[in-house]
Design an enzyme around this catalytic site. Structure first.
Site, PDB file in Angstrom:
ATOM      1  N   CYS A 257       0.086  -4.143   6.788  1.00  0.00           N
ATOM      2  CA  CYS A 257      -0.896  -4.175   7.872  1.00  0.00           C
ATOM      3  C   CYS A 257      -1.700  -5.460   7.854  1.00  0.00           C
ATOM      4  O   CYS A 257      -2.868  -5.505   8.217  1.00  0.00           O
ATOM      5  CB  CYS A 257      -1.812  -2.954   7.810  1.00  0.00           C
TER       6      CYS A 257
ATOM      7  N   GLY B 121      -0.199  -1.177  15.354  1.00  0.00           N
ATOM      8  CA  GLY B 121      -0.338  -1.591  13.963  1.00  0.00           C
ATOM      9  C   GLY B 121       0.742  -2.566  13.529  1.00  0.00           C
ATOM     10  O   GLY B 121       1.656  -2.888  14.277  1.00  0.00           O
TER      11      GLY B 121
END
EC number: 2.3.1.181
Length: 222
Positions: A187, A85
């Site tokens: 993100c 991530g």
């Protein structure tokens, strides 16, 4: 139905908690190597962190928009870590969960593990009348996931797996100070696409209550 060993660390500095995870991970992987079998032992850490930003191993540093001086001003720290991530934020009012479990014992792969984690979070916030789901091409849990403008993330997920034993996990925004998302592209998405249970319901939420609901939902999903 799983029977996870939940450990509530309260509020704990990120690095100390990361070290704690690594120690538990090493215990389980060593046990697996010595026995040659999956282990039923597990640890499921629940914690809140002081303000901190973490960048996953595949993340883009450009998504961290604050410099060191500004981080000090807002009393936040920054770590590059070994989960998957991109960049995310942790802080007070956010429920962070770190399951350290052997996927071989539960007979599931990494993708299914993440999907079951998402399902447990979806069910948890569903208890507050919030309808959530998955967003195509993204991990985590979203509200109005399919809407081009109104989609907003309420829970980030990033994991690492070693010998099928997991670490890192999820970060669910409960009473989170959402201003801290203004300094990153969380993100890879704009900060405006992030929300919390408190922001959606316009009231303070009992963290203890959320923890108990989450425990129940996770036990039901594995």
């Amino acid at each position: 139905m799983a029977n996870f060993n939940y450990v509530d660390l309260g509020i704990k500095e990120y690095k100390a908690c990361w070290d704690y995870q690594e120690e538990r991970l090493q215990e389980l992987t060593t046990q697996k190597r010595s026995t040659g079998k999956p282990t039923a032992d597990n640890h499921f850490i629940l914690v809140e962190h002081p303000h901190v930003y973490t960048l996953g191993k595949s993340g883009d540093e450009a998504n961290m928009m604050a410099n060191a001086d500004f981080l000090k001003k807002i009393e936040a720290t920054y770590f590059k870590i070994n989960r998957g991530g991109d960049i995310t934020y942790h802080g007070p009012g956010q429920l962070v969960g770190y399951p350290i479990i052997d996927l071989e014992h539960y007979k599931i792969g990494v993708r299914e593990y993440i999907e079951r984690m998402e399902d447990a979070i979806i069910a948890t916030i569903g208890e507050y009348g919030l309808e959530a789901g998955r967003k195509e091409g993204a991990t985590g849990v979203w509200l109005q996931a399919d809407h081009k403008v109104r989609a907003r993330k309420i829970c980030a997920i990033g994991v690492r797996v070693s010998r099928y034993v997991t670490m890192h996990g999820f970060a669910l925004n409960v009473n989170t100070d959402m201003r801290y998302y203004n300094y990153i592209n969380p993100c890879g998405f704009a900060s405006s696409a992030v929300t919390s249970i408190k922001q959606e319901l316009d009231r303070e939420i009992s963290m203890d209550e959320v923890k108990e609901i989450a425990k129940k939902k996770f036990n039901q999903n594995y």
